[in-house]
Design a protein around this motif. Structure first.
Motif, mmCIF file in Angstrom:
data_model
loop_
_atom_site.group_PDB
_atom_site.id
_atom_site.type_symbol
_atom_site.label_atom_id
_atom_site.label_comp_id
_atom_site.label_asym_id
_atom_site.label_seq_id
_atom_site.Cartn_x
_atom_site.Cartn_y
_atom_site.Cartn_z
ATOM 1 N N GLY A 157 20.244 56.016 -9.886
ATOM 2 C CA GLY A 157 21.002 56.926 -9.033
ATOM 3 C C GLY A 157 20.774 58.386 -9.308
ATOM 4 N N VAL A 158 19.681 58.725 -10.009
ATOM 5 C CA VAL A 158 19.369 60.117 -10.317
ATOM 6 C C VAL A 158 18.079 60.490 -9.588
ATOM 7 C CG1 VAL A 158 18.814 61.798 -12.115
ATOM 8 C CG2 VAL A 158 20.460 59.958 -12.579
ATOM 9 N N VAL A 159 18.135 61.517 -8.749
ATOM 10 C CA VAL A 159 16.981 61.960 -7.975
ATOM 11 C C VAL A 159 16.500 63.289 -8.533
ATOM 12 C CG1 VAL A 159 16.129 62.636 -5.705
ATOM 13 C CG2 VAL A 159 17.827 60.798 -5.917
ATOM 14 N N VAL A 160 15.204 63.365 -8.890
ATOM 15 C CA VAL A 160 14.624 64.591 -9.448
ATOM 16 C C VAL A 160 13.412 65.003 -8.635
ATOM 17 C CG1 VAL A 160 15.454 64.078 -11.775
ATOM 18 C CG2 VAL A 160 13.156 63.321 -11.079
ATOM 19 N N GLY A 161 12.902 66.212 -8.908
ATOM 20 C CA GLY A 161 11.772 66.764 -8.184
ATOM 21 C C GLY A 161 10.478 66.023 -8.438
ATOM 22 N N ALA A 162 9.451 66.409 -7.675
ATOM 23 C CA ALA A 162 8.210 65.647 -7.648
ATOM 24 C C ALA A 162 7.248 65.978 -8.775
ATOM 25 C CB ALA A 162 7.513 65.854 -6.305
ATOM 26 N N SER A 163 7.344 67.163 -9.376
ATOM 27 C CA SER A 163 6.344 67.503 -10.378
ATOM 28 C C SER A 163 6.904 68.495 -11.379
ATOM 29 C CB SER A 163 5.098 68.097 -9.702
ATOM 30 O OG SER A 163 5.444 69.299 -9.041
ATOM 31 N N GLY A 164 6.181 68.632 -12.489
ATOM 32 C CA GLY A 164 6.572 69.601 -13.504
ATOM 33 C C GLY A 164 7.768 69.148 -14.320
ATOM 34 N N LEU A 165 8.304 70.081 -15.089
ATOM 35 C CA LEU A 165 9.480 69.800 -15.904
ATOM 36 C C LEU A 165 10.710 69.795 -15.019
ATOM 37 C CD1 LEU A 165 10.573 69.459 -18.846
ATOM 38 C CD2 LEU A 165 11.008 71.922 -18.805
ATOM 39 N N VAL A 166 11.481 68.731 -15.088
ATOM 40 C CA VAL A 166 12.699 68.631 -14.281
ATOM 41 C C VAL A 166 13.907 68.555 -15.217
ATOM 42 C CG1 VAL A 166 11.582 67.562 -12.306
ATOM 43 C CG2 VAL A 166 12.480 66.117 -14.134
#
Length: 268
Positions: free
Chosen positions: A23-32
């Motif tokens: 249930g955790v949505v993060v960005g597509a690239s790099g450090l999130v």
């Protein structure tokens, strides 16, 4: 009380998929980076995932208004650090200029005793703040003179001047003087014993309330006898009474936060 985790990790398709399943949505690239409260339904699984993946996990605590209002004593914590103690910051020259170092251990950081005023490069750039800590010096607070006059002086707390590197007294900053020390309960805290000097310090308290003083302090601002920190850094925590906290709030002083102690003191 909310226990909040600020988690950082490099994003990959596999990482994103694993987090999305919880249930955790993060960005597509790099450090999130994302924040999660321990009341989150998937926290037990996410906690195991953080350990398995080796993600950076910075823990903080958010207290309710009631918890803050009920407490009689607090640990004072900086919201920012500004500048480095002088002179010769590249070689840590402030140590011998400011402290008695005969009892100091370079391996654990315990044992510095102030002998002279702190030095700064120039007048602090306060912005909207009125209280600060210097980098590297985690058991001393510095305030604008008007903050000392309106908040700390009425509560019996002294101050001392701060100098520039040439020895001239700065006009927009003073150091708060904390003379009394108290022991605090350390049960349950993680201790580190120095291999060189044998003295003990405790890892900083980031989760929950701060341990209470063993005895009621006789003044409204004190330091712990115990040291806190890790590696070569060690400092004593500064504790303040509810009177000081209320005065800071009344004067709308920015630059520091408070952590209530674990148990209300019933004396005094």
């Amino acid at each position: 009380m909310q226990i909040i985790h600020r988690v950082s990790i490099s994003s990959t398709p596999e990482i994103r998929s694993e987090l999305a399943a919880m249930g955790v949505v993060v960005g597509a690239s790099g450090l999130v980076t994302f924040e999660v409260d321990e009341s989150f339904d998937a926290w037990p699984a996410l906690q195991q995932w953080i350990a398995r993946r080796g993600a950076v996990d910075i823990v903080s605590t958010k207290f309710s208004k009631k918890e803050l209002g009920d407490a009689r004593w607090f640990a004072l914590e900086p919201d920012w650090h500004h500048g480095y103690p002088q002179p010769d910051e590249g070689r840590l020259g402030y140590r011998e200029a400011t402290f008695e170092v005969s009892d100091f251990c370079e391996q654990c950081g315990i044992g510095l005793k102030q002998k002279a005023p702190f030095q700064m490069k120039s007048e602090p750039k306060w912005g909207r703040n009125g209280i600060l800590q210097l980098h590297w010096v985690f058991d001393e607070f510095f305030v604008m003179p008007e903050v000392w006059r309106t908040v700390f002086h009425p509560n019996g707390i002294g101050c001392r001047p701060v100098l520039d590197a040439k020895g001239a007294e700065l006009k927009t900053v003073v150091q708060l003087v904390v003379r009394e020390e108290v022991g605090v309960g350390v049960e349950g805290l993680t201790a580190e014993r120095c291999a060189r000097c044998g003295r003990v310090k405790f890892l900083p308290v980031t989760r929950g309330a701060f341990p209470p003083p063993a005895n009621e302090p006789s003044v409204r601002m004190v330091k712990t006898r115990e040291y806190f920190g890790s590696g070569a850094s060690a400092h004593r925590r500064v504790l303040v009474s509810q009177d000081v906290v209320q005065a800071l709030a009344a004067e709308k002083v920015r630059g520091a936060s408070v952590r209530p102690i674990a148990v209300r003191l019933d004396r005094g």
